[in-house]
Design a protein around this motif. Structure first.
Motif, mmCIF file in Angstrom:
data_model
loop_
_atom_site.group_PDB
_atom_site.id
_atom_site.type_symbol
_atom_site.label_atom_id
_atom_site.label_comp_id
_atom_site.label_asym_id
_atom_site.label_seq_id
_atom_site.Cartn_x
_atom_site.Cartn_y
_atom_site.Cartn_z
ATOM 1 N N LEU A 191 49.125 28.766 24.076
ATOM 2 C CA LEU A 191 48.230 28.884 25.226
ATOM 3 C C LEU A 191 47.151 29.918 24.919
ATOM 4 O O LEU A 191 47.109 30.461 23.821
ATOM 5 C CB LEU A 191 49.031 29.292 26.470
ATOM 6 C CG LEU A 191 50.172 28.360 26.862
ATOM 7 C CD1 LEU A 191 51.057 28.995 27.926
ATOM 8 C CD2 LEU A 191 49.630 27.026 27.332
ATOM 9 N N SER A 192 46.317 30.198 25.889
ATOM 10 C CA SER A 192 45.293 31.220 25.716
ATOM 11 C C SER A 192 45.020 31.918 27.038
ATOM 12 O O SER A 192 45.476 31.476 28.099
ATOM 13 C CB SER A 192 44.001 30.614 25.156
ATOM 14 O OG SER A 192 43.499 29.641 26.034
ATOM 15 N N ILE A 193 44.275 32.988 26.965
ATOM 16 C CA ILE A 193 43.825 33.655 28.180
ATOM 17 C C ILE A 193 42.666 32.832 28.721
ATOM 18 O O ILE A 193 41.707 32.551 28.007
ATOM 19 C CB ILE A 193 43.427 35.111 27.911
ATOM 20 C CG1 ILE A 193 44.676 35.904 27.542
ATOM 21 C CG2 ILE A 193 42.727 35.716 29.135
ATOM 22 C CD1 ILE A 193 44.434 37.343 27.172
ATOM 23 N N VAL A 194 42.791 32.423 29.984
ATOM 24 C CA VAL A 194 41.784 31.549 30.596
ATOM 25 C C VAL A 194 41.029 32.240 31.733
ATOM 26 O O VAL A 194 40.172 31.634 32.369
ATOM 27 C CB VAL A 194 42.409 30.227 31.097
ATOM 28 C CG1 VAL A 194 42.909 29.405 29.913
ATOM 29 C CG2 VAL A 194 43.521 30.484 32.108
ATOM 30 N N GLY A 195 41.376 33.495 31.981
ATOM 31 C CA GLY A 195 40.678 34.194 33.040
ATOM 32 C C GLY A 195 41.300 35.529 33.373
ATOM 33 O O GLY A 195 42.231 35.997 32.714
ATOM 34 N N VAL A 196 40.758 36.118 34.413
ATOM 35 C CA VAL A 196 41.165 37.439 34.890
ATOM 36 C C VAL A 196 41.397 37.344 36.393
ATOM 37 O O VAL A 196 40.717 36.593 37.085
ATOM 38 C CB VAL A 196 40.058 38.486 34.604
ATOM 39 C CG1 VAL A 196 40.358 39.828 35.238
ATOM 40 C CG2 VAL A 196 39.851 38.639 33.110
ATOM 41 N N TRP A 197 42.353 38.119 36.884
ATOM 42 C CA TRP A 197 42.534 38.227 38.330
ATOM 43 C C TRP A 197 42.454 39.707 38.699
ATOM 44 O O TRP A 197 42.771 40.574 37.884
ATOM 45 C CB TRP A 197 43.861 37.618 38.792
ATOM 46 C CG TRP A 197 45.079 38.376 38.335
ATOM 47 C CD1 TRP A 197 45.797 38.158 37.183
ATOM 48 C CD2 TRP A 197 45.702 39.479 38.997
ATOM 49 N NE1 TRP A 197 46.831 39.065 37.104
ATOM 50 C CE2 TRP A 197 46.795 39.884 38.206
ATOM 51 C CE3 TRP A 197 45.444 40.168 40.182
ATOM 52 C CZ2 TRP A 197 47.634 40.937 38.562
ATOM 53 C CZ3 TRP A 197 46.277 41.223 40.534
ATOM 54 C CH2 TRP A 197 47.358 41.580 39.730
#
Length: 138
Positions: free
Chosen positions: A78-84
């Motif tokens: 998988l990958s990092i797809v965003g920030v919260w």
């Protein structure tokens, strides 16, 4: 319009961290996959907010926590797809500071939180320098 699939269990985890961290901003990353305008979140990963001077209205995501999340994502293909991050006592809309630090192609989930708990959860995506809202589905 872009779509973010954020499973109920991950929404609940994000809610818990945002409420526990109130009145400070909390933050983290979204791990998953993106394709054809659809982002699927597999895990919401917490990170420490290193901005102690303005923690009520700013966050600085701990680079070590980012690296841990990235390693975890890669190990699963998988990958990092965003920030919260949370907006204590403010709407779940991107600020000028959010815009200044955003990357195109990522989802930015903002959780509005107050004394009564989470009041709003919205996601945004930067396109041509402007934030556009994403549809959030479970």
């Amino acid at each position: 319009m872009a779509t973010l699939h954020l499973p109920p269990a991950e929404q609940a985890r994000l809610r818990a961290w945002a409420e526990k961290g109130y009145p400070q901003e909390t933050c983290g990353v979204l791990i998953g996959r993106s394709r054809d305008g659809v982002t699927e979140v597999v895990e919401v990963f917490p990170a420490r907010n290193l901005n102690q001077e303005r923690a009520r209205d700013r966050y600085f995501l701990d680079p070590q926590d980012y690296l841990k999340a990235d390693e975890s994502a890669r190990a699963r293909g998988l990958s990092i797809v965003g920030v919260w991050h949370s907006h204590p006592d403010h709407p779940a809309r991107p600020s000028a500071t959010d815009r200044a630090h955003a990357w195109e192609g990522w989802s930015y989930v903002i959780a509005s939180v107050g004394p009564e708990g989470l009041t709003e959860l919205r996601s945004w995506r930067l396109k041509d320098g402007v934030f556009e809202e994403e549809v959030v589905n479970p």
